[in-house]
Design an enzyme around this catalytic site. Structure first.
Site, PDB file in Angstrom:
ATOM      1  N   GLU A  83      -9.001   2.402  -2.096  1.00 57.24           N
ATOM      2  CA  GLU A  83      -9.832   2.107  -0.929  1.00 57.24           C
ATOM      3  C   GLU A  83     -10.528   3.347  -0.392  1.00 57.24           C
ATOM      4  OE1 GLU A  83      -8.845   0.877   3.709  1.00 57.24           O
ATOM      5  OE2 GLU A  83      -7.435   0.376   2.115  1.00 57.24           O
ATOM      6  N   ASP A 104      -5.120   4.084  -0.141  1.00 60.14           N
ATOM      7  CA  ASP A 104      -6.274   4.355   0.719  1.00 60.14           C
ATOM      8  C   ASP A 104      -6.662   5.825   0.623  1.00 60.14           C
ATOM      9  OD1 ASP A 104      -7.048   3.246   4.142  1.00 60.14           O
ATOM     10  OD2 ASP A 104      -8.200   4.458   2.711  1.00 60.14           O
ATOM     11  N   HIS A 150      -9.071   7.026   2.160  1.00 61.60           N
ATOM     12  CA  HIS A 150      -9.487   7.305   3.531  1.00 61.60           C
ATOM     13  C   HIS A 150     -10.684   8.253   3.613  1.00 61.60           C
ATOM     14  CE1 HIS A 150      -8.477   7.023   7.907  1.00 61.60           C
ATOM     15  NE2 HIS A 150      -8.034   5.880   7.470  1.00 61.60           N
ATOM     16  N   TRP A 193     -11.425  12.467   8.112  1.00 62.73           N
ATOM     17  CA  TRP A 193     -10.000  12.192   8.330  1.00 62.73           C
ATOM     18  C   TRP A 193      -9.613  10.938   7.653  1.00 62.73           C
ATOM     19  CZ3 TRP A 193      -7.608   8.105  10.852  1.00 62.73           C
ATOM     20  CH2 TRP A 193      -6.213   8.260  10.952  1.00 62.73           C
ATOM     21  N   ARG A 226     -13.995  -4.812   2.812  1.00 59.76           N
ATOM     22  CA  ARG A 226     -12.884  -4.402   3.682  1.00 59.76           C
ATOM     23  C   ARG A 226     -13.128  -4.604   5.174  1.00 59.76           C
ATOM     24  NH1 ARG A 226      -8.295  -3.785   4.416  1.00 59.76           N
ATOM     25  NH2 ARG A 226      -7.998  -1.628   5.075  1.00 59.76           N
ATOM     26  N   GLU A 285      -4.803  -7.350   4.748  1.00 60.12           N
ATOM     27  CA  GLU A 285      -3.942  -6.262   5.233  1.00 60.12           C
ATOM     28  C   GLU A 285      -3.188  -6.761   6.474  1.00 60.12           C
ATOM     29  OE1 GLU A 285      -4.323  -1.606   6.789  1.00 60.12           O
ATOM     30  OE2 GLU A 285      -6.130  -2.830   6.586  1.00 60.12           O
ATOM     31  N   TYR A 338      -2.869  11.452   6.727  1.00 58.35           N
ATOM     32  CA  TYR A 338      -3.065  10.039   7.068  1.00 58.35           C
ATOM     33  C   TYR A 338      -2.018   9.149   6.415  1.00 58.35           C
ATOM     34  CZ  TYR A 338      -4.462   5.294   6.821  1.00 58.35           C
ATOM     35  OH  TYR A 338      -4.413   3.943   6.911  1.00 58.35           O
ATOM     36  N   GLU A 340     -14.291  -0.900   5.848  1.00 54.95           N
ATOM     37  CA  GLU A 340     -13.665  -1.055   7.162  1.00 54.95           C
ATOM     38  C   GLU A 340     -14.457  -0.387   8.273  1.00 54.95           C
ATOM     39  OE1 GLU A 340     -10.321   2.347   7.814  1.00 54.95           O
ATOM     40  OE2 GLU A 340      -9.828   0.815   6.297  1.00 54.95           O
ATOM     41  N   ARG A 382       0.860  -1.189   0.000  1.00 55.36           N
ATOM     42  CA  ARG A 382       0.000   0.000   0.000  1.00 55.36           C
ATOM     43  C   ARG A 382       0.896   1.239   0.000  1.00 55.36           C
ATOM     44  NH1 ARG A 382      -3.902   2.235   4.773  1.00 55.36           N
ATOM     45  NH2 ARG A 382      -1.926   3.231   5.381  1.00 55.36           N
TER      46      ARG A 382
HETATM   47  C1  CS2 Z   1      -6.803   2.375   7.654  1.00 56.37           C
HETATM   48  C2  CS2 Z   1      -6.701   2.240   9.121  1.00 56.37           C
HETATM   49  O1  CS2 Z   1      -5.554   0.409   7.519  1.00 56.37           O
HETATM   50  C3  CS2 Z   1      -6.392   1.108   6.966  1.00 56.37           C
HETATM   51  O2  CS2 Z   1      -6.879   0.842   5.877  1.00 56.37           O
HETATM   52  O3  CS2 Z   1      -7.914   2.877   7.099  1.00 56.37           O
HETATM   53  O4  CS2 Z   1      -5.392   2.458   9.456  1.00 56.37           O
HETATM   54  C4  CS2 Z   1      -7.574   3.180   9.903  1.00 56.37           C
HETATM   55  O5  CS2 Z   1      -7.158   4.489   9.746  1.00 56.37           O
HETATM   56  C5  CS2 Z   1      -7.524   2.792  11.366  1.00 56.37           C
HETATM   57  O6  CS2 Z   1      -7.911   1.483  11.496  1.00 56.37           O
HETATM   58  C6  CS2 Z   1      -8.425   3.680  12.220  1.00 56.37           C
HETATM   59  O7  CS2 Z   1      -8.463   3.189  13.485  1.00 56.37           O
HETATM   60 MG    MG Z   2      -8.410   2.063   5.238  1.00 54.63          MG
END
Ligand code: CS2
Ligand code: MG
Length: 412
Positions: free
Chosen positions: A246, A220, A222, A412, A293, A349, A159, A272, A147
């Site tokens: 993602e 990502d 995000h 975020w 995810r 992951e 991030y 996620e 990634r």
């Molecule tokens: C992220 C995570 O790994 C990922 O794909 O989106 O690191 C995410 O930011 C954290 O799990 C938040 O707690």
């Molecule tokens: Mg993520």
């Protein structure tokens, strides 16, 4: 057999973790992960105050019945806190059932469908030089898929950049990016989508030029783009053949992905922050994603996540289970067993936990040549060292949040 005790263990070796430990009247123990990053104590209270009293005396073998009881008798359904609590109970019960059966959990879930689980690691860098070093470091660790997260000129801290971490005295030291920072208040970060959209394609162009066309690359977003911005990014990344893009846009608005699909063939991964199969109903039925995810810990455990990936398999959608450091070794092990057994496995992951965490959670899963395997211990293959766990009390920690240049709060 009956459940004799149910204990909620909170520990904070490298970061906060919440673990449910069930023990039966025949001395069989089961572990379940209930860690909800930045809101850990809410799940602790939900478990201790409302769920634990309901478990004592129950037959641990009745997993589906217990799942339905906890989901329906609560009346108030879904959501991250409820589904993390139910997940912990569910995984602990599967751990017990597999131990009683004397086999690793994946055997109970239908046996192995592959020899191991392809994983991806998190390479990141404020600039190309740092990023290239990070990619090489992950390849040296064996990762076969990477990634890519990058700094954006003009933005202080965003991030996914490991070297931004000011976590716990690790300033500047690579910590594989633990997003939750210990402290009384969440850190504020800055964001600007237009400079990000201009910059990211240039980074992938450079990464492909440096590492070639074959290396599977993931990114990502995000949750930070509007649907048309996500479509724009997906399109501009097509020449670089991503494994997936993602969380390209906040997924509360599921129809938004129709617009993204209209404009790009870049594969999409989402889920996620989803908690139930109902969060996936439309985007799976309309073929709007390519990877699920979710993590076992945030989606009601093995029992419910299996229903999600089974539903997704009807649409050739594969698993891409969430595996950052805020999924504990218990949650990681549980989803490795599921990933090994299901047919529609895609990728896992895997952010490696810290040494202190490895002392608290003794794991039998292995990471060899870029492939994870849950191991063949009876159960899920993770044991909790209570004395070691008690040495690391909980510490307040928050995920950062974003503000745009004009002060507007942003995803975020
Ligand atoms: C992220 C995570 O790994 C990922 O794909 O989106 O690191 C995410 O930011 C954290 O799990 C938040 O707690
Ligand atoms: Mg993520």
């Amino acid at each position: 057999m009956k459940i004799l005790t149910a204990e909620v263990v909170v520990t904070s070796p490298d970061r906060n973790f919440v673990t449910l430990q069930l023990t039966t009247d025949e001395g069989v123990t089961g572990l379940g992960d209930a860690t909800l990053n930045g809101r850990e104590l809410a799940v602790v209270a939900y478990l201790r105050e409302h769920v634990v009293p309901l478990l004592i005396g129950r037959d641990p073998a009745r997993i589906e019945d217990t799942w339905q009881f906890l989901y329906r008798s609560a009346y108030w359904r879904r959501g991250p806190v409820t589904m993390a609590a139910i997940a912990a109970v569910d995984v602990a019960l599967w751990d017990i059932k597999a131990k009683v059966a004397g086999m690793p959990l994946y055997q109970l879930l239908g046996g192995a469908s592959r020899t191991g689980l392809l994983t991806y690691g998190h390479a990141s860098g404020k600039d190309l030089e740092e990023l290239f070093d990070s990619v090489r470091a992950h390849q040296a660790e064996g990762y076969r898929a990477i990634r890519i997260q990058t700094g954006v000129p003009g933005l202080k801290s965003i991030y996914g950049i490991a070297s931004n971490a000011t976590f716990d005295g690790n300033a500047g030291k690579r910590y594989d990016h633990e997003p939750a920072q210990r402290g009384a208040l969440p850190a504020e970060e800055d964001w600007d989508t237009r400079s990000y959209l201009r910059h990211v394609p240039t980074v992938f162009e450079a990464v492909r030029a440096e590492f070639g066309p074959e290396l599977p690359l993931l990114h990502d977003g995000h949750h930070r783009m509007t649907p048309i911005q996500a479509a724009q990014l997906g399109k501009s990344l097509e020449p670089y053949d991503l494994f997936w893009l993602e969380d390209c846009t906040p997924a509360e608005n599921q129809e938004a992905l129709r617009l993204v699909r209209q404009h790009t063939t870049t594969p999409l991964a989402i889920g996620e922050i989803f908690n139930t199969v109902w969060d996936y109903q439309q985007i799976v039925r309309e073929q709007l994603i390519d990877y699920v995810r979710s993590a076992v810990t945030h989606t009601g455990g093995i029992t419910h996540l299996k229903k999600i990936v089974d539903y997704a398999s009807q649409y050739q959608i594969k698993s891409g289970f969430h595996g950052p450091t805020d999924i504990s070794p218990v949650g990681m092990a549980a989803q490795m067993h599921l990933g090994l057994a299901i047919h529609n496995f895609g990728i896992q992951e895997y952010m490696r936990h810290g040494e202190a965490t490895d002392r608290v959670f003794r794991q039998s899963f292995t990471f060899v040549d870029g492939m994870l395997h849950p191991g063949d211990q009876p159960g899920i293959g993770v044991e909790l060292d209570r004395a070691e766990a008690d040495r690391h009390p909980y510490e307040t920690a928050y995920l950062p949040y974003n503000r745009l240049a004009d002060g507007t709060v942003h995803d975020w």
